[in-house]
Design a protein around this motif. Structure first.
Motif, PDB file in Angstrom:
ATOM      1  N   TYR A 297     -23.036 -32.276  17.032  1.00 50.66           N
ATOM      2  CA  TYR A 297     -21.788 -32.405  17.776  1.00 50.66           C
ATOM      3  C   TYR A 297     -21.779 -33.702  18.573  1.00 50.66           C
ATOM      4  O   TYR A 297     -22.825 -34.204  18.978  1.00 50.66           O
ATOM      5  CB  TYR A 297     -21.635 -31.232  18.750  1.00 50.66           C
ATOM      6  N   PHE A 298     -20.576 -34.211  18.855  1.00 51.70           N
ATOM      7  CA  PHE A 298     -20.393 -35.379  19.716  1.00 51.70           C
ATOM      8  C   PHE A 298     -18.913 -35.629  19.913  1.00 51.70           C
ATOM      9  O   PHE A 298     -18.067 -35.004  19.257  1.00 51.70           O
ATOM     10  CB  PHE A 298     -21.071 -36.635  19.153  1.00 51.70           C
ATOM     11  N   LEU A 299     -18.605 -36.568  20.795  1.00 55.42           N
ATOM     12  CA  LEU A 299     -17.245 -37.015  21.049  1.00 55.42           C
ATOM     13  C   LEU A 299     -17.142 -38.452  20.570  1.00 55.42           C
ATOM     14  O   LEU A 299     -18.044 -39.260  20.823  1.00 55.42           O
ATOM     15  CB  LEU A 299     -16.937 -36.933  22.550  1.00 55.42           C
ATOM     16  N   LEU A 300     -16.067 -38.783  19.858  1.00 54.83           N
ATOM     17  CA  LEU A 300     -15.800 -40.159  19.440  1.00 54.83           C
ATOM     18  C   LEU A 300     -14.627 -40.677  20.260  1.00 54.83           C
ATOM     19  O   LEU A 300     -13.564 -40.035  20.301  1.00 54.83           O
ATOM     20  CB  LEU A 300     -15.454 -40.206  17.949  1.00 54.83           C
ATOM     21  N   GLU A 301     -14.812 -41.818  20.915  1.00 60.90           N
ATOM     22  CA  GLU A 301     -13.754 -42.445  21.696  1.00 60.90           C
ATOM     23  C   GLU A 301     -13.428 -43.807  21.095  1.00 60.90           C
ATOM     24  O   GLU A 301     -14.329 -44.617  20.876  1.00 60.90           O
ATOM     25  CB  GLU A 301     -14.194 -42.646  23.150  1.00 60.90           C
ATOM     26  N   SER A 302     -12.145 -44.045  20.846  1.00 57.29           N
ATOM     27  CA  SER A 302     -11.711 -45.301  20.251  1.00 57.29           C
ATOM     28  C   SER A 302     -11.014 -46.185  21.284  1.00 57.29           C
ATOM     29  O   SER A 302     -10.207 -45.702  22.080  1.00 57.29           O
ATOM     30  CB  SER A 302     -10.734 -45.044  19.108  1.00 57.29           C
ATOM     31  N   THR A 303     -11.329 -47.473  21.239  1.00 57.53           N
ATOM     32  CA  THR A 303     -10.624 -48.457  22.072  1.00 57.53           C
ATOM     33  C   THR A 303      -9.732 -49.333  21.207  1.00 57.53           C
ATOM     34  O   THR A 303      -9.176 -50.316  21.687  1.00 57.53           O
ATOM     35  CB  THR A 303     -11.628 -49.349  22.826  1.00 57.53           C
ATOM     36  N   ASP A 304      -9.593 -48.989  19.930  1.00 56.87           N
ATOM     37  CA  ASP A 304      -8.839 -49.810  18.995  1.00 56.87           C
ATOM     38  C   ASP A 304      -7.353 -49.469  19.043  1.00 56.87           C
ATOM     39  O   ASP A 304      -6.953 -48.403  19.506  1.00 56.87           O
ATOM     40  CB  ASP A 304      -9.369 -49.601  17.576  1.00 56.87           C
ATOM     41  N   THR A 305      -6.530 -50.394  18.518  1.00 56.89           N
ATOM     42  CA  THR A 305      -5.080 -50.199  18.468  1.00 56.89           C
ATOM     43  C   THR A 305      -4.639 -49.569  17.150  1.00 56.89           C
ATOM     44  O   THR A 305      -3.456 -49.340  16.946  1.00 56.89           O
ATOM     45  CB  THR A 305      -4.355 -51.540  18.665  1.00 56.89           C
ATOM     46  N   VAL A 306      -5.601 -49.304  16.271  1.00 58.08           N
ATOM     47  CA  VAL A 306      -5.313 -48.623  15.008  1.00 58.08           C
ATOM     48  C   VAL A 306      -6.231 -47.408  14.882  1.00 58.08           C
ATOM     49  O   VAL A 306      -7.312 -47.374  15.467  1.00 58.08           O
ATOM     50  CB  VAL A 306      -5.503 -49.559  13.785  1.00 58.08           C
ATOM     51  N   ALA A 307      -5.791 -46.446  14.104  1.00 61.77           N
ATOM     52  CA  ALA A 307      -6.592 -45.238  13.880  1.00 61.77           C
ATOM     53  C   ALA A 307      -7.754 -45.543  12.935  1.00 61.77           C
ATOM     54  O   ALA A 307      -7.702 -46.485  12.141  1.00 61.77           O
ATOM     55  CB  ALA A 307      -5.719 -44.140  13.290  1.00 61.77           C
TER      56      ALA A 307
END
Length: 139
Positions: A37-47
């Motif tokens: 398990y984990f959390l993914l965090e995105s800082t990008d402007t696209v998926a």
């Protein structure tokens, strides 16, 4: 400024995604399958999308989810986990998660590598502690 924009155009998913609080459950006696398990965090402007995971302790790692089929919870493999632009994707015991197969030995207190592969071919390798509870719960 132009150089920065050109370099940013070549940045992949792995450059914009942070893996938060990864962990893997220890093996139950007589079992060779566990979960991660984990959390993914995105800082990008696209998926982006997580499309695969590997680990040196496993013969295979699959992305799975839990679905409700007529009031019965069932686990099913999925091809990817979507990470929205600027958003989060959670892999947790009650939803999307990793199923880790062919594990010979894995006890609480150890760590294991998980290499996450994204749709654009980039990867992130993290060290995941082996423990029963989510890291936020054992702090």
């Amino acid at each position: 400024m132009t150089l920065l924009l050109v370099l940013n155009a070549w940045a992949g998913a792995a450059d914009h995604i942070r893996v938060v609080d990864p962990y893997v459950r220890p093996l139950s006696p007589g079992q060779h399958v566990t979960a991660g398990y984990f959390l993914l965090e995105s800082t990008d402007t696209v998926a982006h999308a997580l499309i695969g995971v590997s680990s040196p302790i496993a013969s295979a790692v699959e992305l799975h989810t839990i679905v409700d089929e007529g009031g019965v919870k069932e686990m099913r493999p999925i091809p990817k986990v979507e990470i929205p632009a600027g958003g989060r994707a959670t892999l947790a015991p009650t939803g999307n998660h990793l199923m880790i197969f062919g594990v010979e030995s894995l006890a609480a207190g150890q760590t294991t590598a998980l290499t996450l592969r994204f749709e654009d071919g980039t990867t992130i390798t993290v060290q995941a502690p082996v423990q029963m509870l989510a890291p936020a719960l054992v702090r």
